[in-house]
Design a protein around this motif. Sequence first.
Motif, mmCIF file in Angstrom:
data_model
loop_
_atom_site.group_PDB
_atom_site.id
_atom_site.type_symbol
_atom_site.label_atom_id
_atom_site.label_comp_id
_atom_site.label_asym_id
_atom_site.label_seq_id
_atom_site.Cartn_x
_atom_site.Cartn_y
_atom_site.Cartn_z
ATOM 1 N N TYR A 28 0.841 -1.203 0.000
ATOM 2 C CA TYR A 28 0.000 0.000 0.000
ATOM 3 C C TYR A 28 0.879 1.256 0.000
ATOM 4 N N LEU A 29 0.278 2.366 -0.394
ATOM 5 C CA LEU A 29 0.866 3.693 -0.282
ATOM 6 C C LEU A 29 0.265 4.363 0.943
ATOM 7 N N VAL A 30 0.902 5.453 1.392
ATOM 8 C CA VAL A 30 0.388 6.132 2.578
ATOM 9 C C VAL A 30 0.377 7.642 2.358
ATOM 10 N N PHE A 31 -0.658 8.281 2.919
ATOM 11 C CA PHE A 31 -0.717 9.737 3.044
ATOM 12 C C PHE A 31 -0.901 10.033 4.520
ATOM 13 N N LEU A 32 -0.030 10.852 5.070
ATOM 14 C CA LEU A 32 -0.119 11.208 6.478
ATOM 15 C C LEU A 32 0.056 12.711 6.616
ATOM 16 N N GLY A 33 -0.943 13.371 7.151
ATOM 17 C CA GLY A 33 -0.882 14.813 7.315
ATOM 18 C C GLY A 33 -2.264 15.370 7.565
ATOM 19 N N ARG A 34 -2.327 16.634 7.942
ATOM 20 C CA ARG A 34 -3.625 17.256 8.198
ATOM 21 C C ARG A 34 -4.475 17.239 6.934
ATOM 22 N N PHE A 35 -5.774 17.122 7.120
ATOM 23 C CA PHE A 35 -6.696 17.160 5.991
ATOM 24 C C PHE A 35 -7.018 18.612 5.666
ATOM 25 N N ALA A 55 -6.328 13.315 11.830
ATOM 26 C CA ALA A 55 -7.561 13.563 12.574
ATOM 27 C C ALA A 55 -8.653 14.018 11.612
ATOM 28 N N ALA A 56 -9.842 13.476 11.773
ATOM 29 C CA ALA A 56 -10.975 13.896 10.942
ATOM 30 C C ALA A 56 -11.360 15.333 11.279
ATOM 31 N N ASN A 57 -11.698 16.090 10.242
ATOM 32 C CA ASN A 57 -12.174 17.458 10.422
ATOM 33 C C ASN A 57 -13.256 17.722 9.384
ATOM 34 N N ASP A 58 -13.704 18.960 9.287
ATOM 35 C CA ASP A 58 -14.778 19.272 8.340
ATOM 36 C C ASP A 58 -14.349 18.999 6.908
ATOM 37 N N TYR A 59 -13.092 19.313 6.570
ATOM 38 C CA TYR A 59 -12.620 19.074 5.204
ATOM 39 C C TYR A 59 -12.636 17.578 4.894
ATOM 40 N N TYR A 60 -12.246 16.770 5.871
ATOM 41 C CA TYR A 60 -12.295 15.323 5.652
ATOM 42 C C TYR A 60 -13.734 14.874 5.429
ATOM 43 N N ARG A 61 -14.636 15.294 6.305
ATOM 44 C CA ARG A 61 -16.022 14.835 6.214
ATOM 45 C C ARG A 61 -16.698 15.313 4.935
ATOM 46 N N ASP A 62 -16.398 16.548 4.514
ATOM 47 C CA ASP A 62 -17.094 17.114 3.360
ATOM 48 C C ASP A 62 -16.475 16.720 2.025
ATOM 49 N N VAL A 63 -15.151 16.601 1.980
ATOM 50 C CA VAL A 63 -14.449 16.445 0.702
ATOM 51 C C VAL A 63 -13.788 15.076 0.559
ATOM 52 N N VAL A 64 -13.122 14.623 1.604
ATOM 53 C CA VAL A 64 -12.311 13.409 1.496
ATOM 54 C C VAL A 64 -13.135 12.145 1.706
ATOM 55 N N ALA A 65 -13.983 12.141 2.724
ATOM 56 C CA ALA A 65 -14.736 10.930 3.076
ATOM 57 C C ALA A 65 -15.513 10.339 1.898
ATOM 58 N N PRO A 66 -16.133 11.165 1.037
ATOM 59 C CA PRO A 66 -16.839 10.575 -0.108
ATOM 60 C C PRO A 66 -15.923 9.814 -1.065
ATOM 61 N N LEU A 67 -14.608 10.039 -0.984
ATOM 62 C CA LEU A 67 -13.661 9.362 -1.866
ATOM 63 C C LEU A 67 -13.074 8.100 -1.234
ATOM 64 N N VAL A 68 -13.397 7.858 0.040
ATOM 65 C CA VAL A 68 -12.879 6.700 0.767
ATOM 66 C C VAL A 68 -13.846 5.535 0.593
ATOM 67 N N VAL A 81 -7.566 5.321 8.194
ATOM 68 C CA VAL A 81 -7.218 4.595 9.413
ATOM 69 C C VAL A 81 -7.314 5.451 10.657
ATOM 70 N N GLY A 82 -7.720 6.721 10.499
ATOM 71 C CA GLY A 82 -7.912 7.589 11.649
ATOM 72 C C GLY A 82 -6.653 8.322 12.061
ATOM 73 N N GLU A 83 -6.724 8.919 13.241
ATOM 74 C CA GLU A 83 -5.563 9.603 13.804
ATOM 75 C C GLU A 83 -4.685 8.568 14.497
ATOM 76 N N VAL A 84 -3.366 8.695 14.354
ATOM 77 C CA VAL A 84 -2.459 7.679 14.870
ATOM 78 C C VAL A 84 -1.488 8.286 15.880
ATOM 79 N N ASP A 85 -1.139 7.486 16.904
ATOM 80 C CA ASP A 85 -0.098 7.898 17.832
ATOM 81 C C ASP A 85 1.262 7.569 17.222
ATOM 82 N N HIS A 86 2.333 7.815 17.971
ATOM 83 C CA HIS A 86 3.664 7.649 17.383
ATOM 84 C C HIS A 86 3.919 6.213 16.942
#
Length: 250
Positions: free
Chosen positions: A109-116, A141-154, A162-167
């Motif tokens: 798999y590929l990964v994207f990690l960063g604020r939405f 961390a999920a935010n409004d941009y994730y819910r409105d723009v990104v989530a429909p593409l998941v 995979v949500g917000e991750v600890d170290h």
Amino acid sequence: SIWPWELCELFNLAAAVERSGDFDIVHYQAEYYPMSLAFSRTSPVPIVQTLHHAPDPAEIALWSRYPDAPFIAISSAQAAMLQGLHVAATIPHALDLGRFPFRAEPDDYLVFLGRFTPGKGVVEAIDVARRAGLRLRLAAAANDYYRDVVAPLVDGEQVEYVGEVDHAAKVDLLGRARALLYPVQAAEPFGLVLAEAMACGTPVAALGLGAVRELVDEGRTGRVFDHLDAMTAGLSGVMDLDRHLVRSTA
């Protein structure tokens, strides 16, 4: 629970300046803006400011009221953004490599990690992964941009959130990825996730904005592209890079 947080920050800064006779220097880490500038002429020891964002011209114009106040840039790209201010040094971020275990064999798999946010390029990362026919995992961390723009593409299959991750979860996610996608749409002053991925031995595919070319050793730790089409076409070459070399170079 106390709001605004800036008042707490102001009290902390004032307390440091009140005790500054006990120190050689006061170093203020500015999350959004260097409120420490207002104290720079009242402290008996130097106050230096490190920024963690890319300032706009209006901010620079305001901060120029304190032309002698020293700034520490976190990249040459950010130093260039601070034109007209006193940049005392450029000191990149550092990592404790002991906290980033190397993984020689990745998963598929590929990964994207960063604020939405639009500037981070998460939508573009999804587009690249889909065009390349590869799985992509998103972490933040999920935010409004994730819910409105990104989530429909998941879809939970090719594109998984995979949500917000600890170290510990972060280094596991980065280390098992074939590559990190970093298609930023706005120049960033550093890009810490690039260094974190490379520290795990994971190569990066990035667009060449901001400090990216300072962090990525072309053809060794990843590749830097000018546009998404080139990134998509060159992704297989990124994934073929020697992960031991990625780690040792990082």
